[in-house]
Design an enzyme around this catalytic site. Structure first.
Site, mmCIF file in Angstrom:
data_model
loop_
_atom_site.group_PDB
_atom_site.id
_atom_site.type_symbol
_atom_site.label_atom_id
_atom_site.label_comp_id
_atom_site.label_asym_id
_atom_site.label_seq_id
_atom_site.Cartn_x
_atom_site.Cartn_y
_atom_site.Cartn_z
ATOM 1 N N CYS A 1 0.804 -1.223 0.000
ATOM 2 C CA CYS A 1 0.000 0.000 0.000
ATOM 3 C C CYS A 1 0.837 1.273 0.000
ATOM 4 C CB CYS A 1 -0.950 -0.011 1.195
ATOM 5 S SG CYS A 1 -1.992 -1.481 1.221
ATOM 6 N N HIS B 1 -2.290 8.182 6.088
ATOM 7 C CA HIS B 1 -2.564 6.843 5.555
ATOM 8 C C HIS B 1 -3.880 6.313 6.122
ATOM 9 C CE1 HIS B 1 -1.679 3.024 3.724
ATOM 10 N NE2 HIS B 1 -1.743 2.389 4.882
ATOM 11 N N GLU C 1 0.327 5.126 13.249
ATOM 12 C CA GLU C 1 0.603 6.338 12.477
ATOM 13 C C GLU C 1 0.543 7.574 13.367
ATOM 14 O OE1 GLU C 1 -0.581 8.615 8.329
ATOM 15 O OE2 GLU C 1 -1.957 7.096 9.128
ATOM 16 N N LYS D 1 -9.327 7.986 2.907
ATOM 17 C CA LYS D 1 -9.795 6.611 2.691
ATOM 18 C C LYS D 1 -11.194 6.400 3.272
ATOM 19 C CE LYS D 1 -5.299 4.256 2.446
ATOM 20 N NZ LYS D 1 -4.406 5.405 2.735
ATOM 21 N N HIS E 1 -9.825 1.824 0.453
ATOM 22 C CA HIS E 1 -8.375 1.670 0.352
ATOM 23 C C HIS E 1 -8.024 1.100 -1.013
ATOM 24 C CE1 HIS E 1 -4.302 1.129 1.201
ATOM 25 N NE2 HIS E 1 -4.341 0.477 2.348
ATOM 26 N N PHE F 1 2.084 -3.448 3.896
ATOM 27 C CA PHE F 1 2.543 -4.749 4.372
ATOM 28 C C PHE F 1 4.003 -4.957 3.935
ATOM 29 C CE2 PHE F 1 -1.852 -7.055 4.460
ATOM 30 C CZ PHE F 1 -2.232 -6.247 5.525
#
Length: 411
Positions: free
Chosen positions: A162, A302, A313, A334, A339, A399
């Site tokens: 991502c 994010h 975050e 998002k 996403h 990831f």
């Protein structure tokens, strides 16, 4: 000598709209792209999550029939976004060997791969399409854009989950600084709303299960957040040196002032709870740009709406910005788009660029009760960012412990 790098064109097809401008307009209006999935395979496989943020406009309504047949959906989205960005930039008259593509995806042609596997099992090897491998390759979307626009200075594809398309923007900045091209189209695309990915993400408890109310399922930083909503689409930005842009009389949306990539080396899916890698990426971006933390007015975070990820975050943001953090207008888009995985960074970069261009921070929908452990100024309604020079950053994490951050300044 460091060159000024600018954004001169934008294009997107997303759950909020079939163009970058429609996506921005509907984002400001507080719309959600999440909706119930209508396909029969939801019931066939008894999927526990029955909704996602599908693209608002089908590629079949935009592309020619032969393009649909020869491209995976991820490449179809890429071609749509790339063409729009190119036209928006005025179709620069640049030699082919000075035009490059820096593209990204998180998963690649999953629909092509799994459809071909079904064909092989059910109908035999002779019925597998000869274009299967070119269609499923992760570099397929970038190649489609590059071939369409005759880019011969290099077509590169990043695959870092991502964080992918934010990393592609960082690469575009570096390639322009190195003089490898005069113009770069940077972006990312994803089309992975598929039974296997939904089942897998659900098994790791990453998806929201708010099947009864998809539009309110993505709730970044809210106490009731329970996971992310899968989205799809693509976004592209035309990036070039300021010298080249001014010489051709191009409109400049914003300056790309730098970017950075780091890694956690902590866990394959979970973020470092201390947020150290994310913090290093933000600090490195600001240092590269020669910008102090007190100059940052806006952040597109994010913020996937997962319980663990949002806290990590925030921890990174607090470590970097300290007492200045409450002064920063934070948008978690998002909540509206879902996403887009490998396409997320690119669409959020466009939203960040437009926030500076229009001096308006977009809203974060669905936040009814902010998590008391997260002390951020989360923008709930479109907000005027004020006059004077403005700096903003956009964060992406993925990831594998990938962290990527880009910074922008008003033109």
């Amino acid at each position: 000598m460091t060159k000024k790098i600018v954004i001169t064109g934008i294009g997107a097809t997303s759950p909020l709209g079939g163009t970058a401008r429609d996506s921005w307009t509907n984002l400001l209006a507080g719309e959600s792209g999440a909706r119930t999935i209508e396909q029969d395979w939801v019931a066939e496989y008894e999927l526990p999550v029955t909704f996602a943020a599908n693209a608002r406009v089908s590629p079949a309504d935009v592309l020619e029939r032969h393009e649909i047949k020869r491209l995976d959906p991820s490449s179809q989205f890429a071609l749509i976004a790339g063409r729009e960005a190119w036209a928006d930039a005025g179709a620069p008259d640049v030699p082919s060997d000075r035009l490059a593509i820096d593209w990204a995806t998180g998963i690649g042609g999953v629909w092509t791969l799994l459809d071909a596997w079904d064909t092989l099992r059910e109908r035999g090897p002779r019925r597998v399409l000869p274009m299967t491998v070119p269609m499923l390759m992760p570099n397929g979307p970038g190649a489609a854009v590059g071939m369409d626009l005759h880019a011969r200075a290099g077509i590169r594809t990043v695959v870092s989950a991502c964080a992918s398309s934010t990393e592609a923007l960082v690469n575009a900045y570096d390639h322009l600084q190195a003089g490898l091209a005069d113009v770069v189209i940077a972006g990312g695309s994803e089309s992975a709303i598929h039974p296997i990915t939904i089942a897998s993400f659900n098994s790791m408890q990453a998806l929201s299960r708010n099947n009864d109310d998809p539009a309110h399922a993505s709730r970044p930083y809210d106490v009731a957040r329970d996971g992310f909503v899968m989205g799809e689409g693509a976004a592209a930005l035309v990036v070039e040196t300021e010298e080249h842009a001014k010489a051709r009389g191009a409109r400049i949306y914003a300056e790309l002032i730098g970017g950075a990539v780091t890694s956690d080396a902590y866990h394959i899916t979970a973020p470092d709870p201390e947020g150290t890698g994310a913090a290093r990426a933000m600090v490195a971006t600001l240092e590269q740009a020669g910008v102090g933390i007190d100059q940052v007015a806006h952040i597109n975070v994010h913020a996937t709406s997962t319980p663990v990820g949002d806290i990590a975050e925030y921890t990174a943001l607090a470590a970097v910005f300290g007492e200045h953090l409450p002064n920063i207008a934070v948008s978690a888009t998002k909540a509206s788009t879902g996403h887009l995985l490998g396409g997320a960074g690119a669409i959020e970069a466009i939203f960040t660029v437009l926030a500076l261009h229009h001096r308006t921070a977009p809203p974060t929908i669905n936040v009814t009760e902010l998590d008391p452990e997260i002390d951020l100024d989360v923008v709930r309604e479109p907000r005027d960012l004020g006059d004077g020079p403005l700096v903003a950053i956009s964060n992406s994490f993925g990831f594998g412990g990938h962290n990527a951050v880009v910074g922008f300044r008003t033109a």
